[in-house]
Design a protein around this motif. Structure first.
Motif, PDB file in Angstrom:
ATOM      1  N   LEU A   6       0.796  -1.271  -0.189  1.00  0.00           N
ATOM      2  CA  LEU A   6       0.123  -0.125  -0.024  1.00  0.00           C
ATOM      3  C   LEU A   6       0.661   1.499  -0.188  1.00  0.00           C
ATOM      4  CD1 LEU A   6      -2.713   1.661   0.312  1.00  0.00           C
ATOM      5  CD2 LEU A   6      -2.365   0.701   2.816  1.00  0.00           C
ATOM      6  N   GLU A  37       2.479   1.806  -3.485  1.00  0.00           N
ATOM      7  CA  GLU A  37       1.180   2.370  -4.436  1.00  0.00           C
ATOM      8  C   GLU A  37       0.850   3.703  -4.116  1.00  0.00           C
ATOM      9  OE1 GLU A  37       0.330   0.931  -7.009  1.00  0.00           O
ATOM     10  OE2 GLU A  37       1.741  -1.172  -6.990  1.00  0.00           O
ATOM     11  N   ARG A  83       3.989   6.410  -5.594  1.00  0.00           N
ATOM     12  CA  ARG A  83       4.357   5.628  -6.410  1.00  0.00           C
ATOM     13  C   ARG A  83       3.247   6.827  -7.205  1.00  0.00           C
ATOM     14  NH1 ARG A  83       3.572   0.405  -9.173  1.00  0.00           N
ATOM     15  NH2 ARG A  83       5.361   0.261  -8.704  1.00  0.00           N
ATOM     16  N   ALA A  84       1.811   7.230  -6.442  1.00  0.00           N
ATOM     17  CA  ALA A  84       0.840   8.029  -6.667  1.00  0.00           C
ATOM     18  C   ALA A  84       1.715   9.381  -6.049  1.00  0.00           C
ATOM     19  CB  ALA A  84      -0.371   7.562  -6.105  1.00  0.00           C
ATOM     20  N   ALA A  85       2.022   9.291  -5.854  1.00  0.00           N
ATOM     21  CA  ALA A  85       3.056  11.315  -5.189  1.00  0.00           C
ATOM     22  C   ALA A  85       3.046  11.405  -5.735  1.00  0.00           C
ATOM     23  CB  ALA A  85       2.922  10.431  -3.575  1.00  0.00           C
ATOM     24  N   SER A 132      -2.746  11.638   4.231  1.00  0.00           N
ATOM     25  CA  SER A 132      -3.736  10.324   4.607  1.00  0.00           C
ATOM     26  C   SER A 132      -3.195   9.150   3.164  1.00  0.00           C
ATOM     27  CB  SER A 132      -5.116  10.853   4.042  1.00  0.00           C
ATOM     28  OG  SER A 132      -5.527  11.564   2.955  1.00  0.00           O
ATOM     29  N   VAL A 172      -8.160   3.645   2.052  1.00  0.00           N
ATOM     30  CA  VAL A 172      -8.340   2.320   0.966  1.00  0.00           C
ATOM     31  C   VAL A 172      -9.515   2.039   0.937  1.00  0.00           C
ATOM     32  CG1 VAL A 172      -6.112   1.457   1.877  1.00  0.00           C
ATOM     33  CG2 VAL A 172      -8.191   1.385   3.369  1.00  0.00           C
ATOM     34  N   LEU A 180      -9.383  -4.877  -2.709  1.00  0.00           N
ATOM     35  CA  LEU A 180      -8.429  -4.326  -2.086  1.00  0.00           C
ATOM     36  C   LEU A 180      -7.572  -3.678  -2.302  1.00  0.00           C
ATOM     37  CD1 LEU A 180      -6.801  -5.320   0.442  1.00  0.00           C
ATOM     38  CD2 LEU A 180      -5.804  -6.728  -0.603  1.00  0.00           C
ATOM     39  N   LEU A 181      -8.460  -2.287  -2.230  1.00  0.00           N
ATOM     40  CA  LEU A 181      -8.085  -1.090  -3.395  1.00  0.00           C
ATOM     41  C   LEU A 181      -7.708   0.202  -2.875  1.00  0.00           C
ATOM     42  CD1 LEU A 181     -11.004  -0.535  -5.632  1.00  0.00           C
ATOM     43  CD2 LEU A 181      -9.169  -1.774  -6.535  1.00  0.00           C
ATOM     44  N   LEU A 182      -6.313   1.193  -3.223  1.00  0.00           N
ATOM     45  CA  LEU A 182      -5.733   2.076  -2.741  1.00  0.00           C
ATOM     46  C   LEU A 182      -6.923   3.348  -3.966  1.00  0.00           C
ATOM     47  CD1 LEU A 182      -4.415   4.813  -1.769  1.00  0.00           C
ATOM     48  CD2 LEU A 182      -2.393   4.007  -3.810  1.00  0.00           C
ATOM     49  N   VAL A 183      -7.799   4.094  -2.626  1.00  0.00           N
ATOM     50  CA  VAL A 183      -9.079   5.229  -3.501  1.00  0.00           C
ATOM     51  C   VAL A 183      -8.136   5.924  -3.908  1.00  0.00           C
ATOM     52  CG1 VAL A 183     -11.376   5.896  -3.155  1.00  0.00           C
ATOM     53  CG2 VAL A 183     -10.471   3.388  -2.081  1.00  0.00           C
ATOM     54  N   ARG A 184      -8.098   6.793  -2.879  1.00  0.00           N
ATOM     55  CA  ARG A 184      -7.164   7.877  -2.797  1.00  0.00           C
ATOM     56  C   ARG A 184      -6.241   8.057  -2.051  1.00  0.00           C
ATOM     57  NH1 ARG A 184     -12.014   9.111  -0.031  1.00  0.00           N
ATOM     58  NH2 ARG A 184     -12.852   8.972  -1.918  1.00  0.00           N
ATOM     59  N   ILE A 185      -5.524   9.386  -2.357  1.00  0.00           N
ATOM     60  CA  ILE A 185      -3.999   9.788  -1.381  1.00  0.00           C
ATOM     61  C   ILE A 185      -4.647  11.572  -1.195  1.00  0.00           C
ATOM     62  CG2 ILE A 185      -2.623   7.823  -1.803  1.00  0.00           C
ATOM     63  CD1 ILE A 185      -1.210  10.233  -3.750  1.00  0.00           C
ATOM     64  N   GLY A 186      -4.561  11.881   0.562  1.00  0.00           N
ATOM     65  CA  GLY A 186      -4.112  13.085   0.030  1.00  0.00           C
ATOM     66  C   GLY A 186      -2.958  14.063   0.734  1.00  0.00           C
ATOM     67  N   LEU A 187      -1.979  14.866   0.085  1.00  0.00           N
ATOM     68  CA  LEU A 187      -0.609  15.040   0.600  1.00  0.00           C
ATOM     69  C   LEU A 187      -0.698  16.762   1.500  1.00  0.00           C
ATOM     70  CD1 LEU A 187      -0.190  14.439  -3.775  1.00  0.00           C
ATOM     71  CD2 LEU A 187       0.988  13.509  -1.669  1.00  0.00           C
TER      72      LEU A 187
END
Lengths: 112, 238
Positions: free
Chosen positions: A10, A13, A16-18, A27, A30, A98-105
């Motif tokens: 997690l 991933e 990587r998204a950031a 934050s 998931v 089993l998903l990464l939905v979003r990230i907070g930066l």
């Protein structure tokens, strides 16, 4: 107890998204279904050992559609039979996610 | 720049949220697909054996290898410690690579990929991966196998599919093992185990098997041969 492996994946991933040069994670959200094979409580306990970001967990509902009568039912992991007609031939609509939905930066200027 | 969805993120003034929506185990899935491509390139059927510790995975292989002489078999053994299982398999004259996971409770695609470097796939028709004995964690990790076989030994109880639905839903075939003990285990009902399997929505066929006495071995071998034929047909088609 494979939740630590899942946490590492997690974090990978999410980073990587950031982006490599991106601001730090604030934050990570998931979505976990009861048939994902991952325990949300264990995941929440393992996460702080790897990251200071908040882990937000959305529980995905377990739902099936009956192949025999077409009814959609909310079911449990132990019993996925149709709640209308009782047939066991049902198709999973959701609940194994089993998903990464979003990230907070973090705000970038907070870290300059 | 977010690689997953292509969105552009430039949070200069305040916090930003970025939608991602990727599988948590995306890295493992990529490696698993890579393993599967290797198997397909060499026409190898890969079967992942999963069960609780002591359900008889290695004993099943020991009964299968001499009975399936028309098939070149290789085995990848997953255990927390020891080379014991690989040694048991090698004693039957087939190549076996042992993965010792240390504290890890499951195999993942990267561990299997590493083991494949020690295995000559050109010389094989059928590769068994004997996963770490565990009915929880191995179910979450794709290894690149074509089929999952889950063993349920009679000493464990017929409610196991209801207790471990994620694992049993992953099964393409369920083997009820140690059936030679049936006379002593009158509280285990194959019908109840099958009914529990159907209740979790599994269509997997069930075969009763005794590695020690040979009961059910022919049906198991027939399943393996049919799967091999299906793999060959798929390879020829495409």
């Amino acid at each position: 107890m494979h939740e630590l492996s899942v946490c590492r994946a997690l974090l990978r991933e999410a980073m990587r998204a950031a982006g490599a040069e991106g601001p730090p994670l604030r934050s990570v959200t998931v979505r976990i279904g009861p048939l994902s094979g991952v325990d949300a409580g264990l995941l929440a306990r393992a996460w702080p050992t790897l990251s200071a970001a908040d882990l937000l967990i959305e529980a995905a509902p377990l739902r099936v559609s009956c192949e025999a009568c077409g009814t959609e039912s909310a079911v449990t992991p132990q019993d996925l039979t149709c709640r209308a007609c009782g047939d066991w031939r049902t198709r999973l609509l959701g609940g194994d996610e089993l998903l990464l939905v979003r990230i907070g930066l973090e705000a970038e200027d907070a870290h300059v | 720049m977010c690689e997953s969805c292509g969105c552009s993120i430039t949070p200069r003034t305040g916090p930003a949220e970025v939608a991602v929506l990727t599988r948590l185990l995306a890295d493992n899935d990529v490696t698993a697909a890579h393993n599967r491509a290797h198997f397909d390139d060499w026409g190898v059927l890969a079967v992942n054996l999963m069960s609780a510790p002591g359900a008889g995975k290695t004993a099943l292989l020991e009964a299968t290898i001499p009975a399936l002489r028309d098939c070149r078999i290789g085995v990848i053994e997953g255990d927390l410690e020891t080379e014991n299982d690989a040694a048991r398999i090698r004693a039957h004259g087939v190549p076996a690579v042992q993965i010792t996971t240390g504290t890890a409770c499951h195999l993942d695609a990267a561990m299997v990929h590493e083991a494949l470097h020690e295995m000559d796939l050109r010389a094989l028709d059928l590769l068994f991966v004997e996963n770490v004995g565990n009915l929880v964690c191995p179910a979450a990790f794709d290894l690149g196998q074509h089929r999952n076989v889950v063993l349920l030994s009679m000493t464990e109880g017929d409610d196991k599919p209801a207790k471990y639905p994620v694992m049993f839903r992953a099964a393409d075939l369920v083997l009820i093992t140690k059936t030679d003990l049936a006379p002593m285990l009158d509280d285990f009902s194959v019908e109840r185990a099958s009914a529990a399997l159907r209740r979790i929505g599994s269509e997997a066929p069930v075969i009763n098997i005794s590695a020690r006495r040979g009961e059910g071995i022919e049906r198991w071998l027939a399943w393996l041969r049919a799967e091999r034929a299906a793999r060959h047909a798929a390879a020829a088609a495409g």
